[in-house]
Design a protein around this motif. Sequence first.
Motif, short mmCIF file in Angstrom:
data_model
loop_
_atom_site.label_atom_id
_atom_site.label_comp_id
_atom_site.label_asym_id
_atom_site.label_seq_id
_atom_site.Cartn_x
_atom_site.Cartn_y
_atom_site.Cartn_z
N CYS A 11 0.84 -1.20 0.00
CA CYS A 11 0.00 0.00 0.00
C CYS A 11 0.88 1.25 0.00
N TYR A 12 0.53 2.20 -0.85
CA TYR A 12 1.23 3.48 -0.93
C TYR A 12 0.29 4.63 -0.63
N GLY A 13 -0.69 4.41 0.24
CA GLY A 13 -1.56 5.49 0.70
C GLY A 13 -0.78 6.44 1.59
N CYS A 16 0.31 5.00 5.00
CA CYS A 16 1.36 3.98 4.85
C CYS A 16 2.70 4.63 4.52
N LYS A 17 2.68 5.71 3.74
CA LYS A 17 3.92 6.43 3.47
C LYS A 17 4.50 7.00 4.75
N SER A 54 -3.65 0.61 10.52
CA SER A 54 -2.66 -0.45 10.73
C SER A 54 -1.58 -0.43 9.66
N ALA A 55 -1.12 0.77 9.30
CA ALA A 55 -0.11 0.94 8.27
C ALA A 55 1.27 0.57 8.81
N GLU A 63 -3.15 -12.88 1.96
CA GLU A 63 -3.10 -12.66 3.40
C GLU A 63 -2.67 -11.22 3.67
N VAL A 64 -3.47 -10.51 4.44
CA VAL A 64 -3.19 -9.11 4.76
C VAL A 64 -2.26 -9.06 5.96
N LEU A 65 -1.13 -8.39 5.80
CA LEU A 65 -0.17 -8.21 6.89
C LEU A 65 -0.26 -6.77 7.36
N LYS A 66 -0.85 -6.57 8.53
CA LYS A 66 -0.99 -5.24 9.09
C LYS A 66 0.26 -4.91 9.90
N ARG A 67 0.63 -3.63 9.86
CA ARG A 67 1.86 -3.16 10.52
C ARG A 67 3.04 -4.04 10.12
N ALA A 68 3.15 -4.23 8.83
CA ALA A 68 4.13 -5.17 8.27
C ALA A 68 5.56 -4.74 8.56
#
Length: 77
Positions: A11-13, A16-17, A54-55, A63-68
């Motif tokens: 994600c580049y929102g 998230c940036k 959760s960026a 599979e979604v990895l939050k706070r990756a």
Amino acid sequence: MPPYRKFIFICYGSDCKKAGCKKLQSEIKHLVQSHEHKGKYKLIKTKCMDFCKSAPLVVINNEVLKRAELSVVKKKL
């Protein structure tokens, strides 16, 4: 026929940036280009995926990895 490649969505929102997705994307890129994983994965930058609280967000194998973090991504590859 070339082997099937898996996708890694980053994600580049805006949130998230702020949370460091650019640095994470660079680290994942180096990991994916290593000898062990070369040609198996394709990185795709996306717009906001609506998980802003959760960026940074990464999606691997549906599979979604939050706070990756890089360590978590390594386990999923």
